[in-house]
Design a protein around this motif. Structure first.
Motif, PDB file in Angstrom:
ATOM      1  N   VAL A   1       0.845  -1.205   0.000  1.00 38.82           N
ATOM      2  CA  VAL A   1       0.000   0.000   0.000  1.00 38.82           C
ATOM      3  C   VAL A   1       0.872   1.242   0.000  1.00 38.82           C
ATOM      4  O   VAL A   1       0.652   2.194  -0.771  1.00 38.82           O
ATOM      5  N   GLY A   2       1.897   1.266   0.840  1.00 44.85           N
ATOM      6  CA  GLY A   2       2.798   2.407   0.895  1.00 44.85           C
ATOM      7  C   GLY A   2       3.541   2.629  -0.411  1.00 44.85           C
ATOM      8  O   GLY A   2       3.682   3.769  -0.876  1.00 44.85           O
ATOM      9  N   HIS A   3       4.013   1.543  -1.033  1.00 46.39           N
ATOM     10  CA  HIS A   3       4.760   1.669  -2.286  1.00 46.39           C
ATOM     11  C   HIS A   3       3.866   2.219  -3.407  1.00 46.39           C
ATOM     12  O   HIS A   3       4.315   3.021  -4.232  1.00 46.39           O
ATOM     13  N   ILE A   4       2.615   1.810  -3.447  1.00 47.96           N
ATOM     14  CA  ILE A   4       1.709   2.312  -4.482  1.00 47.96           C
ATOM     15  C   ILE A   4       1.362   3.774  -4.230  1.00 47.96           C
ATOM     16  O   ILE A   4       1.340   4.594  -5.162  1.00 47.96           O
ATOM     17  N   LEU A   5       1.098   4.135  -2.981  1.00 48.58           N
ATOM     18  CA  LEU A   5       0.710   5.510  -2.682  1.00 48.58           C
ATOM     19  C   LEU A   5       1.839   6.491  -2.942  1.00 48.58           C
ATOM     20  O   LEU A   5       1.588   7.688  -3.160  1.00 48.58           O
ATOM     21  N   HIS A   6       3.074   6.017  -2.924  1.00 46.03           N
ATOM     22  CA  HIS A   6       4.189   6.897  -3.287  1.00 46.03           C
ATOM     23  C   HIS A   6       3.974   7.468  -4.683  1.00 46.03           C
ATOM     24  O   HIS A   6       4.278   8.644  -4.949  1.00 46.03           O
ATOM     25  N   ALA A   7       3.418   6.663  -5.590  1.00 43.78           N
ATOM     26  CA  ALA A   7       3.152   7.124  -6.948  1.00 43.78           C
ATOM     27  C   ALA A   7       1.990   8.118  -7.001  1.00 43.78           C
ATOM     28  O   ALA A   7       1.828   8.824  -7.996  1.00 43.78           O
ATOM     29  N   GLY A   8       1.193   8.167  -5.938  1.00 43.47           N
ATOM     30  CA  GLY A   8       0.109   9.136  -5.850  1.00 43.47           C
ATOM     31  C   GLY A   8       0.523  10.448  -5.234  1.00 43.47           C
ATOM     32  O   GLY A   8      -0.332  11.279  -4.933  1.00 43.47           O
ATOM     33  N   ASN A   9       1.849  10.636  -5.055  1.00 44.25           N
ATOM     34  CA  ASN A   9       2.405  11.888  -4.518  1.00 44.25           C
ATOM     35  C   ASN A   9       1.871  12.206  -3.120  1.00 44.25           C
ATOM     36  O   ASN A   9       1.640  13.364  -2.782  1.00 44.25           O
TER      37      ASN A   9
END
Length: 349
Positions: A128-136
């Motif tokens: 979840v954290g790794h994906i949200l990084h792409a959401g700025n």
């Protein structure tokens, strides 16, 4: 081969039904006083409590394959207009809890955090954290949980970790240090994600590094290394729980998703069950209910969300055996809310 598969997909898509034809008595309450649960559809819930809020997996975009109701999409993209239209006021939300990283639980979270919940910290798996990084999302607003942060149902006497709405954490039975920890706390519980069909989970895997762009395809929204259920406490001014809520993010075989023994001995007031794929695992939810024994039982994630129109009454998930699920709930009168309706919490004990 393509045409038979398309025909099969369209046949499945046609198998959504009005809830009453599946023996589901759906409620649609509005304008209730606090305290209450606000059902947002799919796995999404919003709770306001004493000036703070907790939000679970908001999902409004609801893409569908070829725009056909009931047909899963291959490409997914957040719909900002839908999110902004249907997300209720949530500026008081301090905690946003995510159980796994599939798109129907995480796709809309970046927009929600940027626009609607400016005070929220998101709690979820490393993926979840790794994906949200792409959401700025500001890294300070992401709490990616490790093994030691998650209660293990195979060790029910081991003390779990409470995460408080002001950002502190403490082992169960101990008090966080420093300033008032807030009015809400949550404990992550190791669980699992039931199979989609034939006991098979078709979207597995995890991410081990931060992403630069959000996934565009269905299979890019990987499940993650762990699926989480949640125990949520709504606290009084002395830090004692007034309400205890168990949230089952996905159907799971026992004891996965079970809460550990809590030192204060308080019972669970509300159980929020995931109805989807209940029959893809064993002894669910009967075994879980023997442990949680809630005063109020609520069903979520019961409705079709593929190309659904939030302005219209919800229809059922294709090929779901709702009667079999209801037979497992014979000792309860479950509340089955229409998306965007309200569920009152029971009077405090």
């Amino acid at each position: 081969m393509r045409w038979p598969l398309l025909a099969l997909a369209l046949m499945i898509a046609a198998c959504t039904h009005v809830p009453s034809s599946r023996h589901l008595a759906v409620s649609n309450l509005q304008s209730l006083p606090e305290p209450k649960l606000h059902y947002l559809g799919v796995g999404g819930w919003l709770i306001h409590w004493r000036g703070e809020g907790v939000l679970l997996a908001p999902s409004f975009s609801n893409p569908g394959g070829l725009g056909i109701r009931g047909l899963p999409p291959l490409r997914v993209k957040a719909n900002p207009q839908r999110i902004d239209t249907f997300m209720p006021p949530a500026s008081d939300v301090k905690m946003l809890l995510v159980g796994h990283a599939h798109y129907d639980h995480l796709l809309d979270v970046p927009r929600v955090m940027h626009i609607h919940t400016p005070k929220a910290t998101v709690y979820g798996s490393q993926t979840v954290g790794h994906i949200l990084h792409a959401g700025n999302i500001d890294a300070r607003r992401i709490r990616a949980l490790g093994e030691g942060d998650i209660a293990n149902p195979y060790l029910p006497t081991a003390r779990g970790t409470w995460f408080y709405s002001n950002g502190q954490s403490a082992r169960d039975g101990t008090q966080p240090q420093g300033k008032t920890p807030g009015m809400i706390r949550a404990m992550a519980l190791r669980s699992e994600h039931a199979g989609h069909a034939f006991g098979i989970n078709f979207i597995q895997g995890q991410y081990d590094d931060d992403l630069d762009t959000l996934p565009q395809g269905l299979f890019g929204w990987r499940l993650g290394e762990v699926t989480l259920a949640w125990l949520i406490d709504l606290l009084d001014e002395n830090g004692k729980p007034v309400y205890r809520i168990h949230y089952q993010d996905s159907a799971a075989s026992p004891p996965l998703g079970f809460p550990p023994l809590i030192t204060d001995g308080k019972r669970i007031d509300v159980e929020i069950l995931c109805a989807a794929s209940w029959d893809q695992v064993h002894n669910y939810p009967a075994a879980l209910l023997r442990v949680t024994r809630p005063r109020t039982l609520v069903l979520g994630h019961w409705e079709n969300f593929f190309a659904s129109d939030p302005r219209k009454p919800a229809r059922t998930i294709p090929l779901q055996d709702y009667q079999g699920l209801l037979n497992q709930l014979s000792h309860y009168t479950p509340v089955i809310p229409e998306p965007f309706s309200l569920v009152p919490l029971p009077p405090p004990e």
